[in-house]
Write a protein that holds these residues in place. Structure first.
Motif, short mmCIF file in Angstrom:
data_model
loop_
_atom_site.label_atom_id
_atom_site.label_comp_id
_atom_site.label_asym_id
_atom_site.label_seq_id
_atom_site.Cartn_x
_atom_site.Cartn_y
_atom_site.Cartn_z
N HIS A 6 -2.31 -17.69 5.05
CA HIS A 6 -1.17 -18.61 5.04
C HIS A 6 0.13 -17.88 5.38
O HIS A 6 1.03 -18.46 6.00
CB HIS A 6 -1.06 -19.29 3.68
CG HIS A 6 -2.08 -20.36 3.46
ND1 HIS A 6 -3.41 -20.09 3.23
CD2 HIS A 6 -1.98 -21.72 3.47
CE1 HIS A 6 -4.08 -21.24 3.10
NE2 HIS A 6 -3.23 -22.24 3.24
N VAL A 7 0.24 -16.62 4.95
CA VAL A 7 1.43 -15.84 5.33
C VAL A 7 1.47 -15.64 6.84
O VAL A 7 2.53 -15.80 7.46
CB VAL A 7 1.42 -14.47 4.61
CG1 VAL A 7 2.54 -13.58 5.16
CG2 VAL A 7 1.60 -14.66 3.11
N VAL A 8 0.33 -15.31 7.44
CA VAL A 8 0.28 -15.13 8.90
C VAL A 8 0.66 -16.43 9.62
O VAL A 8 1.41 -16.41 10.61
CB VAL A 8 -1.12 -14.64 9.32
CG1 VAL A 8 -1.24 -14.62 10.84
CG2 VAL A 8 -1.39 -13.25 8.75
N ALA A 9 0.15 -17.56 9.12
CA ALA A 9 0.52 -18.85 9.72
C ALA A 9 2.02 -19.08 9.58
O ALA A 9 2.68 -19.58 10.52
CB ALA A 9 -0.25 -19.98 9.04
N GLY A 24 -6.98 -13.09 0.28
CA GLY A 24 -7.22 -13.26 1.70
C GLY A 24 -6.75 -14.61 2.21
O GLY A 24 -6.15 -14.70 3.29
N PHE A 25 -7.03 -15.67 1.45
CA PHE A 25 -6.53 -16.99 1.84
C PHE A 25 -5.01 -17.01 1.86
O PHE A 25 -4.39 -17.61 2.75
CB PHE A 25 -7.06 -18.06 0.88
CG PHE A 25 -8.34 -18.70 1.35
CD1 PHE A 25 -8.33 -19.61 2.40
CD2 PHE A 25 -9.55 -18.40 0.75
CE1 PHE A 25 -9.50 -20.20 2.85
CE2 PHE A 25 -10.73 -18.97 1.19
CZ PHE A 25 -10.71 -19.87 2.24
N HIS A 26 -4.41 -16.34 0.87
CA HIS A 26 -2.95 -16.31 0.86
C HIS A 26 -2.42 -15.54 2.08
O HIS A 26 -1.43 -15.95 2.70
CB HIS A 26 -2.43 -15.67 -0.43
CG HIS A 26 -0.93 -15.63 -0.47
ND1 HIS A 26 -0.22 -14.51 -0.12
CD2 HIS A 26 -0.01 -16.58 -0.80
CE1 HIS A 26 1.07 -14.77 -0.24
NE2 HIS A 26 1.22 -16.01 -0.64
N MET A 27 -3.08 -14.44 2.40
CA MET A 27 -2.66 -13.67 3.58
C MET A 27 -2.74 -14.53 4.84
O MET A 27 -1.87 -14.46 5.71
CB MET A 27 -3.55 -12.44 3.73
CG MET A 27 -3.23 -11.61 4.96
SD MET A 27 -1.72 -10.68 4.80
CE MET A 27 -2.39 -9.15 4.16
N GLY A 83 8.44 -10.82 6.08
CA GLY A 83 7.06 -11.30 6.00
C GLY A 83 6.08 -10.31 6.60
O GLY A 83 4.98 -10.11 6.06
N CYS A 84 6.46 -9.67 7.72
CA CYS A 84 5.58 -8.65 8.31
C CYS A 84 5.42 -7.46 7.37
O CYS A 84 4.32 -6.89 7.25
CB CYS A 84 6.17 -8.20 9.65
SG CYS A 84 6.09 -9.44 10.97
N LEU A 125 -2.03 -4.98 3.09
CA LEU A 125 -3.17 -4.27 3.68
C LEU A 125 -3.39 -2.93 2.97
O LEU A 125 -4.54 -2.55 2.70
CB LEU A 125 -2.95 -4.06 5.18
CG LEU A 125 -2.97 -5.32 6.05
CD1 LEU A 125 -2.63 -4.97 7.50
CD2 LEU A 125 -4.33 -6.01 5.97
N PHE A 126 -2.30 -2.22 2.65
CA PHE A 126 -2.43 -0.97 1.89
C PHE A 126 -2.96 -1.26 0.48
O PHE A 126 -3.72 -0.47 -0.08
CB PHE A 126 -1.07 -0.26 1.81
CG PHE A 126 -0.73 0.50 3.05
CD1 PHE A 126 -1.40 1.68 3.37
CD2 PHE A 126 0.26 0.05 3.91
CE1 PHE A 126 -1.10 2.39 4.53
CE2 PHE A 126 0.58 0.75 5.08
CZ PHE A 126 -0.10 1.92 5.39
#
Length: 209
Positions: free
Chosen positions: A153-156, A148-151, A116-117, A124-125
């Motif tokens: 949710h990935v961070v969460a 951006g919204f998906h990102m 995930g990381c 980001l690239f």
């Protein structure tokens, strides 16, 4: 019989040391599982509205609405594969929890967290390589809003996986008490499914028309 009542009665002034209470609910359909389903339905509706906006503009303006250079697969395709593999690894970890395999649970959660990381870094690239910005056009605004919204949710999801990993290392889960693992896994699978719809809409459909 409660854990406390199972402890031996003190003899000759010995201190009573009750066993620690177990952590986590028993069974798969815990209250948190239903709460997570509610969150998924709510967030799924949000992504549906965003993708509806994307298709609305696509139908109204055709290819003129798209940027001069269609989205490329150089980073997005391997990133999609990475996210799919992470979902499989998290499923493997959940299976290990239900089987009582501590090593499989820890390795699966660690693998899912690392993948995930990697997805976040590559995304980001991907953003950095775009020739447009959030304010360039309606397409750019929707592209960065949806991804951006998906990102977010990935961070969460990464926070959830990290907490599950820490609790697993503390041996909070076993073959009977593993509902939090299933709840975290279903959220991660949701993030994966949402990305597949985003990838199809933003990266594949421009080549279909």
């Amino acid at each position: 019989m409660s854990d406390i009542s199972m402890t031996h009665a003190p003899t000759s002034g010995a201190a009573v040391r009750p066993s620690p209470l177990p952590v986590g609910s028993i069974g798969h359909k815990a209250s948190g599982w239903w709460g997570m389903l509610t969150i998924i339905l709510t967030e799924g509706s949000l992504f549906s509205y965003l993708l509806f906006s994307y298709y609305y503009f696509a139908v109204q303006y055709g290819r003129e609405w798209l940027p001069s250079e269609p989205p490329k697969f150089r980073l997005s395709l391997p990133n999609t594969i990475i996210l799919i593999v992470s979902s499989v690894v998290v499923w493997w970890a959940e299976r290990g929890a239900k089987r009582g395999s501590w090593g499989q649970l820890v390795l699966g959660l660690l693998g899912g967290f690392i993948l995930g990381c990697v997805f976040v870094v590559i995304q980001l690239f991907e953003w950095k390589d775009k020739p447009f910005t959030y304010a360039s056009s309606a397409y750019g605004s929707l592209y960065f809003t949806i991804t951006g919204f998906h990102m977010a949710h990935v961070v969460a999801g990464l926070v959830i996986l990290l907490m599950l990993l820490v609790w697993s290392l503390m041996r909070y889960f076993d073959s009977e008490r593993n509902a939090p693992v299933s709840i975290g896994a279903i959220y991660w699978h949701f993030v994966d499914v949402v990305w597949l719809t985003v990838f199809f809409s933003l990266y594949i459909t421009p080549y279909l028309g």
